[in-house]
Motif scaffolding. Structure first.
Motif, PDB file in Angstrom:
ATOM      1  N   ARG A   1       0.821  -1.218   0.000  1.00 17.17           N
ATOM      2  CA  ARG A   1       0.000   0.000   0.000  1.00 17.17           C
ATOM      3  C   ARG A   1       0.853   1.267   0.000  1.00 17.17           C
ATOM      4  O   ARG A   1       0.398   2.322  -0.442  1.00 17.17           O
ATOM      5  CB  ARG A   1      -0.912   0.006   1.227  1.00 17.17           C
ATOM      6  N   PHE A   2       2.089   1.202   0.484  1.00 19.32           N
ATOM      7  CA  PHE A   2       2.913   2.396   0.662  1.00 19.32           C
ATOM      8  C   PHE A   2       4.132   2.361  -0.255  1.00 19.32           C
ATOM      9  O   PHE A   2       4.865   1.386  -0.295  1.00 19.32           O
ATOM     10  CB  PHE A   2       3.354   2.533   2.120  1.00 19.32           C
ATOM     11  N   LEU A   3       4.353   3.479  -0.965  1.00 10.54           N
ATOM     12  CA  LEU A   3       5.495   3.635  -1.852  1.00 10.54           C
ATOM     13  C   LEU A   3       6.475   4.619  -1.212  1.00 10.54           C
ATOM     14  O   LEU A   3       6.083   5.710  -0.802  1.00 10.54           O
ATOM     15  CB  LEU A   3       5.044   4.184  -3.215  1.00 10.54           C
ATOM     16  N   HIS A   4       7.741   4.223  -1.121  1.00 13.95           N
ATOM     17  CA  HIS A   4       8.790   5.129  -0.650  1.00 13.95           C
ATOM     18  C   HIS A   4       9.434   5.782  -1.867  1.00 13.95           C
ATOM     19  O   HIS A   4       9.858   5.091  -2.780  1.00 13.95           O
ATOM     20  CB  HIS A   4       9.854   4.364   0.143  1.00 13.95           C
ATOM     21  N   ARG A   5       9.520   7.111  -1.846  1.00 14.37           N
ATOM     22  CA  ARG A   5      10.196   7.829  -2.924  1.00 14.37           C
ATOM     23  C   ARG A   5      11.393   8.575  -2.351  1.00 14.37           C
ATOM     24  O   ARG A   5      11.252   9.406  -1.451  1.00 14.37           O
ATOM     25  CB  ARG A   5       9.262   8.830  -3.609  1.00 14.37           C
ATOM     26  N   ASP A   6      12.572   8.256  -2.853  1.00 14.40           N
ATOM     27  CA  ASP A   6      13.802   8.932  -2.450  1.00 14.40           C
ATOM     28  C   ASP A   6      14.208   9.884  -3.567  1.00 14.40           C
ATOM     29  O   ASP A   6      14.182   9.521  -4.741  1.00 14.40           O
ATOM     30  CB  ASP A   6      14.941   7.928  -2.228  1.00 14.40           C
ATOM     31  N   TYR A   7      14.609  11.108  -3.198  1.00 13.15           N
ATOM     32  CA  TYR A   7      15.140  12.038  -4.186  1.00 13.15           C
ATOM     33  C   TYR A   7      16.125  12.974  -3.495  1.00 13.15           C
ATOM     34  O   TYR A   7      16.271  12.960  -2.269  1.00 13.15           O
ATOM     35  CB  TYR A   7      14.022  12.812  -4.897  1.00 13.15           C
ATOM     36  N   PHE A   8      16.828  13.775  -4.301  1.00 17.41           N
ATOM     37  CA  PHE A   8      17.822  14.703  -3.778  1.00 17.41           C
ATOM     38  C   PHE A   8      17.490  16.114  -4.232  1.00 17.41           C
ATOM     39  O   PHE A   8      17.031  16.329  -5.343  1.00 17.41           O
ATOM     40  CB  PHE A   8      19.229  14.326  -4.281  1.00 17.41           C
ATOM     41  N   TRP A   9      17.744  17.090  -3.344  1.00 18.31           N
ATOM     42  CA  TRP A   9      17.564  18.492  -3.680  1.00 18.31           C
ATOM     43  C   TRP A   9      18.772  19.256  -3.173  1.00 18.31           C
ATOM     44  O   TRP A   9      19.051  19.272  -1.972  1.00 18.31           O
ATOM     45  CB  TRP A   9      16.276  19.041  -3.083  1.00 18.31           C
ATOM     46  N   THR A  10      19.525  19.880  -4.092  1.00 17.48           N
ATOM     47  CA  THR A  10      20.751  20.577  -3.711  1.00 17.48           C
ATOM     48  C   THR A  10      20.537  22.073  -3.526  1.00 17.48           C
ATOM     49  O   THR A  10      21.451  22.774  -3.100  1.00 17.48           O
ATOM     50  CB  THR A  10      21.862  20.344  -4.764  1.00 17.48           C
ATOM     51  N   GLY A  11      19.350  22.567  -3.853  1.00 21.25           N
ATOM     52  CA  GLY A  11      19.056  23.981  -3.634  1.00 21.25           C
ATOM     53  C   GLY A  11      18.878  24.278  -2.148  1.00 21.25           C
ATOM     54  O   GLY A  11      18.703  23.371  -1.327  1.00 21.25           O
ATOM     55  N   SER A  12      18.928  25.571  -1.786  1.00 22.06           N
ATOM     56  CA  SER A  12      18.793  25.933  -0.372  1.00 22.06           C
ATOM     57  C   SER A  12      18.339  27.375  -0.240  1.00 22.06           C
ATOM     58  O   SER A  12      18.320  28.137  -1.203  1.00 22.06           O
ATOM     59  CB  SER A  12      20.127  25.749   0.350  1.00 22.06           C
ATOM     60  N   GLY A  13      17.993  27.733   0.988  1.00 27.70           N
ATOM     61  CA  GLY A  13      17.691  29.116   1.294  1.00 27.70           C
ATOM     62  C   GLY A  13      16.223  29.418   1.469  1.00 27.70           C
ATOM     63  O   GLY A  13      15.878  30.454   2.035  1.00 27.70           O
ATOM     64  N   ALA A  14      15.352  28.529   1.009  1.00 26.38           N
ATOM     65  CA  ALA A  14      13.927  28.772   1.216  1.00 26.38           C
ATOM     66  C   ALA A  14      13.612  28.579   2.692  1.00 26.38           C
ATOM     67  O   ALA A  14      14.116  27.660   3.334  1.00 26.38           O
ATOM     68  CB  ALA A  14      13.099  27.819   0.367  1.00 26.38           C
ATOM     69  N   GLU A  15      12.790  29.462   3.234  1.00 31.20           N
ATOM     70  CA  GLU A  15      12.475  29.388   4.662  1.00 31.20           C
ATOM     71  C   GLU A  15      11.807  28.061   5.006  1.00 31.20           C
ATOM     72  O   GLU A  15      12.085  27.455   6.030  1.00 31.20           O
ATOM     73  CB  GLU A  15      11.561  30.563   5.036  1.00 31.20           C
ATOM     74  N   ARG A  16      10.936  27.627   4.130  1.00 27.40           N
ATOM     75  CA  ARG A  16      10.249  26.353   4.358  1.00 27.40           C
ATOM     76  C   ARG A  16      10.197  25.602   3.039  1.00 27.40           C
ATOM     77  O   ARG A  16       9.692  26.112   2.043  1.00 27.40           O
ATOM     78  CB  ARG A  16       8.833  26.620   4.867  1.00 27.40           C
ATOM     79  N   GLU A  17      10.728  24.398   3.024  1.00 29.12           N
ATOM     80  CA  GLU A  17      10.753  23.607   1.797  1.00 29.12           C
ATOM     81  C   GLU A  17       9.360  23.061   1.512  1.00 29.12           C
ATOM     82  O   GLU A  17       8.699  22.529   2.403  1.00 29.12           O
ATOM     83  CB  GLU A  17      11.756  22.461   1.948  1.00 29.12           C
ATOM     84  N   THR A  18       8.936  23.179   0.265  1.00 28.58           N
ATOM     85  CA  THR A  18       7.591  22.730  -0.084  1.00 28.58           C
ATOM     86  C   THR A  18       7.555  21.217  -0.291  1.00 28.58           C
ATOM     87  O   THR A  18       8.533  20.609  -0.707  1.00 28.58           O
ATOM     88  CB  THR A  18       7.110  23.411  -1.373  1.00 28.58           C
TER      89      THR A  18
END
Length: 197
Positions: A37-54
């Protein structure tokens, strides 16, 4: 892993010329290897600086009560550049049953730490094909390369320039389709450089 990935489509768009705003779209045609029933999704994000990541948005059909069939379960797990999401598929899929999981995501990079690439590491669970697509402004001196590499040593095995498709508004799209990606230790990426001016 509970799921086999039959077909995977990744599209990253750099929205502005300063590379501060990004949109991405990811579609996964998955097949249950065991009741899941549950799918794990792994990804990478190298950007930064946003007060709250969406959080990514999950695009899904609705059930009989008007609720999305697929939804994110729990918080986004962040560890360095790594991100982990758990998606509730709304019901347990039986062995061999397929469904498409579709993500839309908007991101900000206010501190200019984003590394200019769209990179995937297919495992042996990717069966048919992977599509990588990048849409960017028509920067001066822009060059896009497709590279196949080993994850353990970062050794580049294949490197070739990718020609653009011209879009409206002075934008360019680059696309590569990897058929029978094999997986193992191999990764694939679209990587670009351009003049700073």
């Amino acid at each position: 892993m509970s799921f086999l990935f039959c077909k995977v489509d990744h599209h990253l768009e750099v929205v502005d010329r300063a590379s501060m705003t990004f949109r991405s779209e990811h579609k996964f045609l998955i097949e249950a290897k065991e009741p899941s029933r549950f799918l794990h999704r792994d990804y990478f994000w190298t950007g930064s600086g946003a007060e709250r990541e969406t959080l990514p948005e999950v695009v899904s059909e609705v059930d009989d009560w008007g609720f999305p069939q697929h939804r994110i379960h729990g918080p986004l797990i962040v560890e360095g550049n790594a991100r982990i999401l758990v998606v509730d598929l709304g019901r347990t899929l039986t062995v061999g049953e397929q469904t498409t999981v579709h993500f839309l995501h908007k991101m900000k990079d206010l501190k200019s730490t984003f590394k200019p690439m769209l990179r995937v590491r297919p495992s042996s669970l990717v069966r048919d094909q992977i599509t990588l697509k990048v849409t960017v402004p028509n920067w001066s001196g822009l060059e896009m390369h497709f590279r196949q590499f080993t994850h353990d040593t970062e050794k580049v095995l294949v490197s070739r320039k990718v020609e653009p498709q011209e879009l409206e508004g002075g934008r360019l799209a680059f696309e590569v389709v990897i058929v029978n990606p094999n997986g193992g230790n191999l990764g694939h990426k679209l990587e670009w450089t351009h003049d700073e001016t």
